[in-house]
Design a protein around this motif. Structure first.
Motif, PDB file in Angstrom:
ATOM      1  N   LYS A   1       0.862  -1.191   0.000  1.00 43.78           N
ATOM      2  CA  LYS A   1       0.000   0.000   0.000  1.00 43.78           C
ATOM      3  C   LYS A   1       0.892   1.233   0.000  1.00 43.78           C
ATOM      4  O   LYS A   1       1.962   1.237   0.629  1.00 43.78           O
ATOM      5  N   PHE A   2       0.458   2.284  -0.694  1.00 49.97           N
ATOM      6  CA  PHE A   2       1.248   3.503  -0.804  1.00 49.97           C
ATOM      7  C   PHE A   2       0.530   4.668  -0.128  1.00 49.97           C
ATOM      8  O   PHE A   2      -0.674   4.866  -0.342  1.00 49.97           O
ATOM      9  N   ILE A   3       1.269   5.425   0.664  1.00 55.23           N
ATOM     10  CA  ILE A   3       0.757   6.679   1.224  1.00 55.23           C
ATOM     11  C   ILE A   3       1.579   7.800   0.607  1.00 55.23           C
ATOM     12  O   ILE A   3       2.801   7.873   0.781  1.00 55.23           O
ATOM     13  N   LEU A   4       0.911   8.646  -0.166  1.00 55.88           N
ATOM     14  CA  LEU A   4       1.558   9.696  -0.948  1.00 55.88           C
ATOM     15  C   LEU A   4       1.488  11.012  -0.180  1.00 55.88           C
ATOM     16  O   LEU A   4       0.407  11.553   0.031  1.00 55.88           O
ATOM     17  N   ILE A   5       2.632  11.528   0.240  1.00 56.18           N
ATOM     18  CA  ILE A   5       2.709  12.707   1.099  1.00 56.18           C
ATOM     19  C   ILE A   5       3.343  13.847   0.310  1.00 56.18           C
ATOM     20  O   ILE A   5       4.553  13.847   0.044  1.00 56.18           O
TER      21      ILE A   5
END
Length: 352
Positions: free
Chosen positions: A178-182
């Motif tokens: 899963k990717f969390i794009l900040i």
């Protein structure tokens, strides 16, 4: 011959093979000394580089090979107006493999169309950086022991960050990631990259602060805001200090967090964080030598061919102002359609 322009050029089995061999080489380097005696690596670096260029050179020397090339185009015939095709055509007759870095997106793909030896993409503008991603995969294998079921936070310049784009394109092949794009809205990840994530059935979440993201992460991939990608100093200054990882924010992070950074660092990670055992970016740079040793060995053992996808549209012009086709106007104009039927440039993957 086989090129590495994009990690999509390799199957997931090949990636795993390269990663595991890199781990093996790092554990037993003496077994690989001299493996490429008599071979030559050409390094064509049209952009400044420290780690990527020197790690390629170190990798080839550890394997017993030799090096030719330039790290400043102004000291080569490029300064006289020589085009990319002519430079690559000549040097590829001198070398057994070439690593190329170039500020124009799609330059490595363009080089591969005329080269007489395998081409390795060492970074093409804000597009891709596949050998950095191999380094990242080797680092994660060392630190986590696996490449699946990870929540990966990517922070900073997600628009122009070629290391981010390449890492996502690799990690979508492993289940449960899963990717969390900040990022700020100005530096959000390009739409074509969001499509790639969605089409892979991976989840992603967009978040605007490190504080909100940190408690959720297994991996934090920090990037610098790249001055060279902005059209004006004012635009750069608006973005450069938005994200800064410091010891106070680290209190929010899990004990087993793994912090990566492709380097160079400017001020996005406080120096004091270096002493935290969760900060592995200097180890990461060291792993890069072994990742590239494994890659060079793999490339030179192959006899398969990498081709350009798409068809020629003579009258069509890529809409991306940073695409190699804008400056090297002799290039044939290849375009392909993605899974949604959208026309894309075969060099830089820009959607039309």
């Amino acid at each position: 011959m086989k090129h590495l322009i994009d990690l999509d050029d390799f199957s997931i089995q090949e990636l795993d093979q390269i990663v595991h061999k890199a781990v093996e080489i790092e554990a037993h380097p003496e077994a690989y000394y001299g493996k490429l005696s008599g071979k030559i690596l050409g390094t064509l670096f049209y952009e400044p580089s420290t780690r990527t260029q020197m790690s390629f050179q170190t990798a080839m020397l550890k394997l017993g090979g030799q090096i030719i090339g330039f790290d400043n185009p102004q000291t080569s015939s490029v300064s006289k107006g020589e085009n990319l095709k002519d430079t690559v055509k000549v040097i590829s007759n001198y070398a057994d493999v070439i690593a190329i870095r170039h500020p124009s997106e799609g330059a490595a793909k363009a080089a591969s169309l005329v080269a007489e030896c395998p081409i390795i993409n060492a970074g093409d503008g804000g597009h891709l950086h596949p050998t950095q991603t191999l380094t990242d995969l080797v680092t994660l294998m060392h630190e986590k022991g696996h490449l699946d079921h990870l929540t990966i936070g990517l922070c900073g310049d997600l628009k122009f960050g070629r290391t981010v784009h390449s890492l996502i394109k690799a990690m979508i092949h492993y289940p449960g990631n899963k990717f969390i794009l900040i990022s700020t809205k100005e530096l959000t990840i390009p739409d074509y990259m969001k499509k790639i994530i969605l089409n892979s059935n991976c989840e992603y979440e967009e978040i605007s602060t490190l504080e909100e993201a940190l408690p959720k992460l297994d991996v934090l991939y920090m990037t610098r805001i790249q001055r060279e990608r902005f059209e004006s100093k004012e635009e750069y200054l608006k973005q450069k200090d938005v994200y800064r990882l410091d010891t106070q924010k680290m209190r929010l992070a899990p004990e087993d967090l793994c912090i990566l950074h492709p380097l160079p660092r400017v001020d996005e990670i406080e120096i004091a964080v270096d002493d935290d055992p969760r900060a592995v970016y200097f180890k990461q740079a060291n792993h890069g030598v072994y990742a590239r040793m494994s890659l060079i060995l793999h490339i030179l053992e192959q006899n398969t061919q990498t081709s350009i996808k798409g068809e020629i549209y003579p009258e069509k012009i890529c809409s991306n102002s940073r695409c190699i086709t804008q400056s090297e106007t002799y290039l044939k104009r290849y375009f392909y359609r993605d899974k949604d039927g959208v026309m894309c440039c075969s060099y830089c993957d820009a959607h039309e």
